[in-house]
Design an enzyme around this catalytic site. Structure first.
Site, short mmCIF file in Angstrom:
data_model
loop_
_atom_site.label_atom_id
_atom_site.label_comp_id
_atom_site.label_asym_id
_atom_site.label_seq_id
_atom_site.Cartn_x
_atom_site.Cartn_y
_atom_site.Cartn_z
N HIS A 63 -0.34 -4.25 -3.51
CA HIS A 63 -1.35 -3.51 -2.76
C HIS A 63 -2.44 -4.44 -2.23
O HIS A 63 -2.75 -5.47 -2.84
CB HIS A 63 -1.99 -2.44 -3.65
N ASP A 95 -4.19 3.12 2.14
CA ASP A 95 -4.00 2.80 0.72
C ASP A 95 -5.29 2.24 0.11
O ASP A 95 -5.91 1.33 0.66
CB ASP A 95 -2.87 1.76 0.63
N ASP A 152 1.68 2.44 1.19
CA ASP A 152 1.32 1.30 0.33
C ASP A 152 1.62 0.00 1.09
O ASP A 152 2.68 -0.14 1.68
CB ASP A 152 2.14 1.32 -0.97
N ALA A 187 12.66 -2.29 -11.60
CA ALA A 187 13.96 -2.44 -10.95
C ALA A 187 13.84 -2.43 -9.43
O ALA A 187 14.60 -3.10 -8.73
CB ALA A 187 14.90 -1.32 -11.41
#
Length: 556
Positions: free
Chosen positions: A369, A196, A164, A233
């Site tokens: 992305h 990706d 990614d 997170a």
């Protein structure tokens, strides 16, 4: 130049093709094998009770003696979530950056594997020798610190595995994507690129993460109450920007949510987060400060029912209660399928008098992305002979293939394999050469793989039409009914309000038992089957429902 060799390079995606998540790719050359990423994904709506979905690793286990190591591109769950399950079966070294391994170590502790697994710290720019494979780590930008792409060399040639990524010229940590290295690899000659595809449908460029920091500053400057920021997170750069804004506007910081606490601790310890002493306070001390001096960083940006934000919205959080005047910033984009949960939480927050800012209202989230122009840049720099789009649903893979073709890639050099399909490379060719067992394994509690299609079918059946248990006691010698039938209904009808229906159902069962006795039928399975069939017809005729029917026969 790679030396001429008859041995083929085999690359097999066990996940991350035609789906979002559970990324896992096997690279094989002769007697050597490496695994790139080891991810999980969320269960679908039609998987009731399932906690996690991981790739089928039966092929890996079968040839585990060849596996030299696992190389991780970054620490998101869709790239590390299946590690504990794989490492229980195959104990090999795991390679990753400090941030990635910090998150992995926490995960392994939960499974009691932290002392038995070898974690090897590597950073961008370093190279790892794993049998016939040399793996080079290349710095890229993403929505988590410590993300790398991989340049994988073997005697057949050079493969670029992007993982990614996006192109961010103003990243929060100052570590700009190493485009120069991608260009050097392109000059060296790249046999194939696995890239990706997540954002291929979006034109232009992905915005820089620094844009979010500017938005935070503006919102914090205007806010006169408590601010709650919900984010993934793992997005340490997003957390850092929220902390920076809190410090600028003299707010104390409260951390809520187990995963948020874990990541903040790991990232601070490893130096990925910069937080002055005294800036973070315990939730119990929060009420010692006026609301305008408090920032709460929390989990729950996807509306997960057990997350801290969802519990706040439902007034079920033990320490934090939403108050009128609170400002909640949901700094994330909904994962497809989570929209309803997020909207429910937002509605509940508004009902409690809070104000809520989410992605469609302000620039409080950017993707991790690459969009179309960034993908074009990587293609032009790397210039692979063969191209395999990965990390996306089929529509994303197809769009990425079309993008590559528009840049001059011959269509016969572009492959969209299925999960488990083996790509076989020589120095001058590429083809799909067979397949290996692949698919999804469902994790439910401590059970791994014991929930399959039949169990899921039964769970769906129970959730839709409920359950009816019929208990009958019969005489072993004569086949006469001694007691019952007693009928227990769960999720079908409320028995006390459906006494007439229950009495009719009992009559149907008695009739079946009488027919079996007269026909000298003593086989339990036959009696049960007859009860189930007749009762099913009767109940559908009366209610147009099909509950699961479980006959229980006791002999005395």
């Amino acid at each position: 130049m790679a030396k001429s060799t008859k041995t083929k390079l085999k690359v097999t995606p066990l996940g991350g093709i035609n789906e979002i998540g559970k990324n896992m790719t096997v690279y094989e050359y002769g007697s050597d094998m490496i695994l790139v990423d080891c991810g999980s994904t969320f269960p679908e709506d039609d998987m009731p009770g399932v906690d996690l979905v991981i790739p089928d690793t039966s092929y890996l286990v079968k040839i585990k003696d060849k596996l030299k190591g696992i190389v991780l591109t970054h620490g998101h769950e869709d790239h590390i979530g299946a590690l504990p399950y794989v490492l229980k079966e195959i104990n090999v070294p795991v390679y990753g950056t400090r941030m990635t391994l910090g998150l992995v170590e926490n995960k392994l502790k939960e499974f009691g594997l932290s002392t038995s697994v070898k974690l090897v710290h590597v950073e961008a720019g370093s190279k790892i020798q794993l049998g016939a494979f040399e793996v080079e780590l290349i710095n890229v930008n993403h929505s988590i610190a410590g993300t790398v792409s991989l340049a994988i060399r073997c005697p057949v040639g050079l493969i670029v595995h992007t993982g990614d990524f996006k192109v961010d010229y103003t990243p929060i940590d100052g570590e700009v994507i190493d485009l120069g290295r991608f260009a050097q690899l392109g000059q060296e000659g790249v046999l194939a690129m696995f890239a990706d595809s997540t954002n291929v449908e979006r034109p232009g460029y992905t915005m820089s993460e620094s844009v979010v920091g500017e938005t935070f500053d503006r919102i914090f400057a205007e806010s006169t109450g408590r601010i709650i920021v919900a984010s993934f997170a793992s997005n340490v750069h997003r957390i850092q920007q929220a902390i920076n804004s809190a410090l600028t506007f003299d707010r104390k910081i409260v951390i809520s949510g187990r995963s948020m606490v874990n990541v903040v601790n790991v990232a601070t310890e490893l130096g990925y987060l910069s937080v002055p002493d005294g800036a973070i306070i315990d939730v119990d001390k929060m009420n010692s400060f006026p609301p305008e001096r408090i920032l709460i960083l929390t989990t729950g940006s996807q509306g997960e029912p057990m997350s801290a934000l969802a519990r706040m919205a439902a007034s079920e959080h033990k320490k934090i209660e939403i108050m009128p005047g609170d400002l909640i910033i949901i700094s994330a984009m909904p994962i497809p399928g989570n929209e309803k949960m997020i909207h429910r939480v937002i509605n509940e927050l508004f009902q409690k008098g809070a104000d809520v800012i989410y992605e469609s209202l302000d620039e409080i989230h950017v993707s991790g992305h690459a969009c179309q122009e960034e993908l074009k840049l990587i293609h032009k720099l790397v210039r692979p002979k063969y191209f395999i789009p990965v990390h996306g649903e089929y529509r994303h893979l197809k769009r990425h293939a079309m993008l590559a073709e528009s840049l001059g890639m011959p269509p016969e050099n572009i492959f969209i394999p299925d999960i488990g399909a083996t790509m076989e490379f020589s120095e001058t060719s590429c083809k799909v050469a067979g397949s290996v067992p692949a698919g999804s394994v469902l994790v439910d509690g401590l059970g791994v793989g014991d929930v399959g299609n039949i169990v899921l079918r039964d769970r769906k059946h129970l959730s839709q039409d409920g359950l009816m248990v019929v208990v009958v006691t019969i005489d072993k010698e004569t086949g006469t009914s001694i007691a019952g039938p007693d009928i227990i209904s769960r999720g079908f009808v409320y028995v006390r309000e459906s006494e007439a229906l229950m009495e009719q159902a009992k009559a149907v069962v008695k009739s079946v038992l009488e027919e079996c006795r007269n026909g000298k039928v003593r086989e339990w399975t036959t009696i049960k089957s007859n009860i189930r069939d007749e009762l099913k017809k009767f109940l559908y005729e009366k209610t147009k429902r099909n509950p699961m029917i479980l006959p229980v026969i006791m002999e005395v």
